[in-house]
Scaffold this motif. Sequence first.
Motif, PDB file in Angstrom:
ATOM      1  N   ASP A  26       0.809  -1.226   0.000  1.00 56.24           N
ATOM      2  CA  ASP A  26       0.000   0.000   0.000  1.00 56.24           C
ATOM      3  C   ASP A  26       0.840   1.273   0.000  1.00 56.24           C
ATOM      4  O   ASP A  26       0.517   2.255   0.671  1.00 56.24           O
ATOM      5  CB  ASP A  26      -0.974   0.008   1.191  1.00 56.24           C
ATOM      6  CG  ASP A  26      -1.999  -1.127   1.113  1.00 56.24           C
ATOM      7  OD1 ASP A  26      -2.333  -1.557  -0.009  1.00 56.24           O
ATOM      8  OD2 ASP A  26      -2.438  -1.578   2.179  1.00 56.24           O
ATOM      9  N   GLY A  27       1.933   1.264  -0.734  1.00 57.47           N
ATOM     10  CA  GLY A  27       2.758   2.452  -0.878  1.00 57.47           C
ATOM     11  C   GLY A  27       3.727   2.715   0.260  1.00 57.47           C
ATOM     12  O   GLY A  27       4.436   3.717   0.250  1.00 57.47           O
ATOM     13  N   ILE A  28       3.792   1.826   1.249  1.00 63.02           N
ATOM     14  CA  ILE A  28       4.722   1.961   2.365  1.00 63.02           C
ATOM     15  C   ILE A  28       5.773   0.865   2.224  1.00 63.02           C
ATOM     16  O   ILE A  28       5.449  -0.287   1.938  1.00 63.02           O
ATOM     17  CB  ILE A  28       4.012   1.834   3.737  1.00 63.02           C
ATOM     18  CG1 ILE A  28       2.852   2.827   3.857  1.00 63.02           C
ATOM     19  CG2 ILE A  28       5.006   1.985   4.881  1.00 63.02           C
ATOM     20  CD1 ILE A  28       3.247   4.271   3.966  1.00 63.02           C
ATOM     21  N   TYR A  29       7.031   1.234   2.435  1.00 62.59           N
ATOM     22  CA  TYR A  29       8.141   0.299   2.281  1.00 62.59           C
ATOM     23  C   TYR A  29       8.580  -0.226   3.655  1.00 62.59           C
ATOM     24  O   TYR A  29       8.631   0.530   4.622  1.00 62.59           O
ATOM     25  CB  TYR A  29       9.309   0.981   1.574  1.00 62.59           C
ATOM     26  CG  TYR A  29       8.940   1.424   0.181  1.00 62.59           C
ATOM     27  CD1 TYR A  29       9.081   0.565  -0.901  1.00 62.59           C
ATOM     28  CD2 TYR A  29       8.422   2.688  -0.050  1.00 62.59           C
ATOM     29  CE1 TYR A  29       8.732   0.964  -2.180  1.00 62.59           C
ATOM     30  CE2 TYR A  29       8.061   3.097  -1.329  1.00 62.59           C
ATOM     31  CZ  TYR A  29       8.214   2.225  -2.389  1.00 62.59           C
ATOM     32  OH  TYR A  29       7.862   2.622  -3.645  1.00 62.59           O
ATOM     33  N   TYR A  30       8.917  -1.510   3.694  1.00 58.62           N
ATOM     34  CA  TYR A  30       9.253  -2.164   4.957  1.00 58.62           C
ATOM     35  C   TYR A  30      10.526  -3.001   4.825  1.00 58.62           C
ATOM     36  O   TYR A  30      10.811  -3.548   3.768  1.00 58.62           O
ATOM     37  CB  TYR A  30       8.128  -3.101   5.407  1.00 58.62           C
ATOM     38  CG  TYR A  30       6.811  -2.420   5.614  1.00 58.62           C
ATOM     39  CD1 TYR A  30       6.496  -1.817   6.835  1.00 58.62           C
ATOM     40  CD2 TYR A  30       5.860  -2.365   4.594  1.00 58.62           C
ATOM     41  CE1 TYR A  30       5.279  -1.192   7.028  1.00 58.62           C
ATOM     42  CE2 TYR A  30       4.642  -1.734   4.785  1.00 58.62           C
ATOM     43  CZ  TYR A  30       4.351  -1.146   5.999  1.00 58.62           C
ATOM     44  OH  TYR A  30       3.147  -0.523   6.188  1.00 58.62           O
ATOM     45  N   ASN A  31      11.232  -3.109   5.951  1.00 60.02           N
ATOM     46  CA  ASN A  31      12.324  -4.063   6.108  1.00 60.02           C
ATOM     47  C   ASN A  31      11.916  -5.029   7.205  1.00 60.02           C
ATOM     48  O   ASN A  31      11.322  -4.619   8.206  1.00 60.02           O
ATOM     49  CB  ASN A  31      13.629  -3.382   6.532  1.00 60.02           C
ATOM     50  CG  ASN A  31      14.316  -2.695   5.382  1.00 60.02           C
ATOM     51  OD1 ASN A  31      14.158  -3.069   4.231  1.00 60.02           O
ATOM     52  ND2 ASN A  31      15.085  -1.679   5.700  1.00 60.02           N
ATOM     53  N   ILE A  32      12.268  -6.283   7.027  1.00 62.82           N
ATOM     54  CA  ILE A  32      12.003  -7.283   8.052  1.00 62.82           C
ATOM     55  C   ILE A  32      13.065  -7.151   9.136  1.00 62.82           C
ATOM     56  O   ILE A  32      14.258  -7.166   8.842  1.00 62.82           O
ATOM     57  CB  ILE A  32      11.990  -8.703   7.452  1.00 62.82           C
ATOM     58  CG1 ILE A  32      10.836  -8.829   6.454  1.00 62.82           C
ATOM     59  CG2 ILE A  32      11.887  -9.758   8.555  1.00 62.82           C
ATOM     60  CD1 ILE A  32      10.844 -10.084   5.617  1.00 62.82           C
ATOM     61  N   ILE A  33      12.631  -7.028  10.380  1.00 59.94           N
ATOM     62  CA  ILE A  33      13.548  -6.957  11.518  1.00 59.94           C
ATOM     63  C   ILE A  33      13.836  -8.367  12.014  1.00 59.94           C
ATOM     64  O   ILE A  33      14.978  -8.755  12.197  1.00 59.94           O
ATOM     65  CB  ILE A  33      12.961  -6.113  12.666  1.00 59.94           C
ATOM     66  CG1 ILE A  33      12.749  -4.672  12.216  1.00 59.94           C
ATOM     67  CG2 ILE A  33      13.861  -6.175  13.899  1.00 59.94           C
ATOM     68  CD1 ILE A  33      11.963  -3.833  13.203  1.00 59.94           C
ATOM     69  N   SER A  34      12.766  -9.149  12.227  1.00 56.87           N
ATOM     70  CA  SER A  34      12.924 -10.510  12.739  1.00 56.87           C
ATOM     71  C   SER A  34      11.905 -11.438  12.094  1.00 56.87           C
ATOM     72  O   SER A  34      10.697 -11.215  12.228  1.00 56.87           O
ATOM     73  CB  SER A  34      12.745 -10.534  14.259  1.00 56.87           C
ATOM     74  OG  SER A  34      12.678 -11.862  14.727  1.00 56.87           O
ATOM     75  N   ILE A  35      12.403 -12.443  11.421  1.00 57.64           N
ATOM     76  CA  ILE A  35      11.514 -13.458  10.835  1.00 57.64           C
ATOM     77  C   ILE A  35      10.884 -14.276  11.948  1.00 57.64           C
ATOM     78  O   ILE A  35       9.711 -14.631  11.885  1.00 57.64           O
ATOM     79  CB  ILE A  35      12.294 -14.354   9.847  1.00 57.64           C
ATOM     80  CG1 ILE A  35      12.738 -13.510   8.650  1.00 57.64           C
ATOM     81  CG2 ILE A  35      11.456 -15.538   9.406  1.00 57.64           C
ATOM     82  CD1 ILE A  35      13.654 -14.204   7.696  1.00 57.64           C
ATOM     83  N   THR A  36      11.641 -14.550  12.984  1.00 57.35           N
ATOM     84  CA  THR A  36      11.137 -15.333  14.118  1.00 57.35           C
ATOM     85  C   THR A  36       9.993 -14.618  14.827  1.00 57.35           C
ATOM     86  O   THR A  36       8.958 -15.214  15.113  1.00 57.35           O
ATOM     87  CB  THR A  36      12.273 -15.605  15.134  1.00 57.35           C
ATOM     88  OG1 THR A  36      13.358 -16.226  14.455  1.00 57.35           O
ATOM     89  CG2 THR A  36      11.789 -16.489  16.269  1.00 57.35           C
ATOM     90  N   ASP A  37      10.187 -13.325  15.113  1.00 55.73           N
ATOM     91  CA  ASP A  37       9.176 -12.548  15.826  1.00 55.73           C
ATOM     92  C   ASP A  37       8.131 -11.924  14.903  1.00 55.73           C
ATOM     93  O   ASP A  37       7.186 -11.298  15.383  1.00 55.73           O
ATOM     94  CB  ASP A  37       9.846 -11.438  16.633  1.00 55.73           C
ATOM     95  CG  ASP A  37      10.746 -11.973  17.729  1.00 55.73           C
ATOM     96  OD1 ASP A  37      10.488 -13.095  18.221  1.00 55.73           O
ATOM     97  OD2 ASP A  37      11.704 -11.268  18.091  1.00 55.73           O
ATOM     98  N   LEU A  38       8.347 -12.041  13.587  1.00 50.36           N
ATOM     99  CA  LEU A  38       7.455 -11.461  12.577  1.00 50.36           C
ATOM    100  C   LEU A  38       7.294  -9.955  12.771  1.00 50.36           C
ATOM    101  O   LEU A  38       6.190  -9.414  12.808  1.00 50.36           O
ATOM    102  CB  LEU A  38       6.095 -12.160  12.591  1.00 50.36           C
ATOM    103  CG  LEU A  38       6.108 -13.658  12.268  1.00 50.36           C
ATOM    104  CD1 LEU A  38       4.725 -14.253  12.442  1.00 50.36           C
ATOM    105  CD2 LEU A  38       6.629 -13.903  10.859  1.00 50.36           C
TER     106      LEU A  38
END
Length: 146
Positions: A26-38
Amino acid sequence: MKSLVLAVMGLLCSMSVSAYHDFEVDGIYYNIISITDLTVEVTNGDNKYSGEIILPSTITYKSKSLRLTRIGYDAFEHCTNLTSIEIPNSVTSIETCAFSYCSNLKSITIGDAVTRISTYAFEECTNLTSIEIPNSVTSIGDNAFR
């Protein structure tokens, strides 16, 4: 020495950094911090954010529900057309230079889980007239509102 460190941080905030992000929703960019903690953070993207933004507390990506916990380093830096932002209760920190040089940012609502506002987070937000800082904030970095 402290002055030198602050000067370097200010210089880093004013430099343009190429966008890197893990995904966009939805037009917002994200980086994953923790795959374990989602958990994820908002990051800067290919396009500058603008207008009024209400960030979601959870984002669905690849059939996973991810929790937004951080506004990343320079996430909204130089978004001169950003006028207001609402940060959800899931976010715990606002990183260095997150909103620096958002010259038309007028209002910010910060969720109740934020404990830290980092150095230069709102540097040169010259039109900022309304900000709600919750009691949960225990640390505000040097020059956060310079």
